[in-house]
Design a protein around this motif. Sequence first.
Motif, mmCIF file in Angstrom:
data_model
loop_
_atom_site.group_PDB
_atom_site.id
_atom_site.type_symbol
_atom_site.label_atom_id
_atom_site.label_comp_id
_atom_site.label_asym_id
_atom_site.label_seq_id
_atom_site.Cartn_x
_atom_site.Cartn_y
_atom_site.Cartn_z
ATOM 1 N N PHE A 1 -36.018 -38.332 -12.755
ATOM 2 C CA PHE A 1 -36.230 -39.715 -12.320
ATOM 3 C C PHE A 1 -34.902 -40.406 -12.059
ATOM 4 C CE2 PHE A 1 -36.370 -44.203 -13.605
ATOM 5 C CZ PHE A 1 -37.252 -44.701 -12.659
ATOM 6 N N PHE A 2 -33.976 -40.284 -13.008
ATOM 7 C CA PHE A 2 -32.677 -40.949 -12.893
ATOM 8 C C PHE A 2 -31.913 -40.447 -11.676
ATOM 9 C CE2 PHE A 2 -32.104 -43.766 -16.341
ATOM 10 C CZ PHE A 2 -30.814 -44.264 -16.285
ATOM 11 N N LEU B 1 -30.903 -42.649 -8.447
ATOM 12 C CA LEU B 1 -29.474 -42.810 -8.158
ATOM 13 C C LEU B 1 -29.150 -42.342 -6.745
ATOM 14 C CD1 LEU B 1 -26.583 -43.508 -9.081
ATOM 15 C CD2 LEU B 1 -26.384 -41.149 -9.885
ATOM 16 N N LEU B 2 -29.701 -41.203 -6.342
ATOM 17 C CA LEU B 2 -29.422 -40.685 -5.006
ATOM 18 C C LEU B 2 -29.918 -41.632 -3.922
ATOM 19 C CD1 LEU B 2 -30.224 -36.921 -5.640
ATOM 20 C CD2 LEU B 2 -28.007 -37.855 -4.941
ATOM 21 N N THR C 1 -25.252 -36.443 2.221
ATOM 22 C CA THR C 1 -25.480 -35.426 1.199
ATOM 23 C C THR C 1 -26.264 -35.983 0.011
ATOM 24 O OG1 THR C 1 -23.255 -35.864 0.337
ATOM 25 C CG2 THR C 1 -23.518 -33.987 1.808
ATOM 26 N N ALA C 2 -26.220 -37.310 -0.187
ATOM 27 C CA ALA C 2 -27.056 -37.923 -1.230
ATOM 28 C C ALA C 2 -28.527 -37.735 -0.887
ATOM 29 C CB ALA C 2 -26.720 -39.401 -1.376
ATOM 30 N N PHE C 3 -28.890 -38.037 0.348
ATOM 31 C CA PHE C 3 -30.275 -37.832 0.766
ATOM 32 C C PHE C 3 -30.630 -36.341 0.772
ATOM 33 C CE2 PHE C 3 -29.993 -42.177 2.579
ATOM 34 C CZ PHE C 3 -31.172 -42.679 2.067
ATOM 35 N N ARG C 4 -29.685 -35.512 1.156
ATOM 36 C CA ARG C 4 -29.938 -34.065 1.145
ATOM 37 C C ARG C 4 -30.192 -33.592 -0.292
ATOM 38 N NH1 ARG C 4 -28.546 -30.367 5.025
ATOM 39 N NH2 ARG C 4 -28.775 -28.180 4.388
ATOM 40 N N TYR D 1 -27.018 -51.922 -10.229
ATOM 41 C CA TYR D 1 -27.927 -50.872 -10.683
ATOM 42 C C TYR D 1 -27.325 -49.492 -10.459
ATOM 43 C CZ TYR D 1 -31.767 -54.062 -11.645
ATOM 44 O OH TYR D 1 -32.548 -55.039 -12.189
ATOM 45 N N PHE D 2 -26.620 -49.341 -9.346
ATOM 46 C CA PHE D 2 -25.946 -48.082 -9.064
ATOM 47 C C PHE D 2 -24.930 -47.769 -10.162
ATOM 48 C CE2 PHE D 2 -21.835 -46.547 -7.313
ATOM 49 C CZ PHE D 2 -22.167 -45.209 -7.151
#
Length: 483
Positions: free
Chosen positions: A132-133, A137-138, A343-346, A391-392
């Motif tokens: 979940f975290f 975060l991503l 790359t975060a979405f990847r 939040y990030f």
Amino acid sequence: MPGYIWFILAVIALIVGYQVYGRFVEKVFEPNPARKTPAQAFSDGVDYVAMPKWKLWLIQLLNIAGVGPVFGPIMGALYGPTALLWVVLGTIFAGAVHDYFSGMLSVRYGGANVPEVVRHTLGSKARAFMLFFATVLLLLVGVVFATAPAGLLTKLCAGHFDGALNYPVWICIIFAYYFFATIIPIDKIIGRIYPIFGALLIVMAIGVTIGLFVHMPDSFYSWASFDVNPNPKGLPIWPLVFITIACGALSGFHSTQSPLMARCIENEKEGRFVFYGAMVAEGFIGLVWVTVGMTFYPTVQELAAAGGPANVVYESSYALLGTFGGVLAILGVVILPITSGDTAFRAARLTIAEAIKLPQIKPLVRLSIAVPLFVIGIILSTVDFNIIWRYFGFCNQSLAGIMLWSAAVYLYRKDKLHWIASIPATFITYVSISYIIYEPNMGLGVDITIANTIGVVAAFVIFGIFLACGKKPLKGEENAENA
């Protein structure tokens, strides 16, 4: 002693840290060059693709070095020289250790994403929490790393294109690129053009450094002092500076990116260069921009009134490097978040796919996860940047703590020196707990002294639980590394 000497000493410390402490960390882990890596065992032409280590280092640097090592250190400069120390010491003893283990444990567990690595070390409940975290975060990273470069590009293009390339247009362009880069094989775009971007990134950081030495040699850290907290709003150094400066010192986001390169590494001995080394390079970038904040502006009040990190980048780049050099520096800063946002979405796609055991070889299957992710990301991009950033920051350092505890447990069970991971894990656990208790906007709003006390006590309690229970192996995990 002139202020620029402190900068030079900080750079030397980063280099020595890589050569000495990096080798020590590697020796504790004991990489095995004879072991098959995931790239060799599970090659699929999409995510598991062997690449040379120099290319992996540049890609890893771009993957982890989003807007964080620029914007975070600029905002952290408001706290004075403590920010400088955190960038240097945090990089060597916390951030680079975190990145090395998040990468090498992924290698050992077959290229697993961070939730699966945590399952192997801390158990299924911790894995569910981490899943979940990590996914949240991503998504936050993808959004932050779309809105920040869109703002910079809008500012850069203002007055040159009759308003055609405004903020909404740039957001659409960036998200369109993110979507495309998320679903195609990793070696088609990321493996080909990121090394070029990596070179531009290094040139940008060195160029800004030279600009500081040429134009402002007598102004290095002119108002920085350990005697008082210079923050204009009186915000407490402990724990805020350690949340504000994440990327560039210690960042949980990196644990979501390291598995991308863990699936492409050809030899375990390359891990120190690829993972620890890339974090040291990011630490240098953070050092440059925290120095800009404390050098380019004559007083902390002027830094606070500069109009935010994006404006600091814009003003300082043009002033230090001229028009052409300033544009290149700004483009270098723009490349940072864009090459981390995709790359975060990847990584989010792969994390979800791994959790639901959905193979990602077929394009339509990749789309089935990517489309909902991007719908959520686009909706989040309409939320105020400052709210998303808070939040990030909290999610980022909490994730770093969990990953470091995972590394500590791994070492503890193998009778290796767990202190290299358990000490920074304890520290960042204190930071995260005290921050969420203190933070008045998203936390409990408790007095800072009480919040810090609770954070310290809670961190030591968790450390005690680790010492009492961490050595007991999980059922069925005895041979997980060979799976």
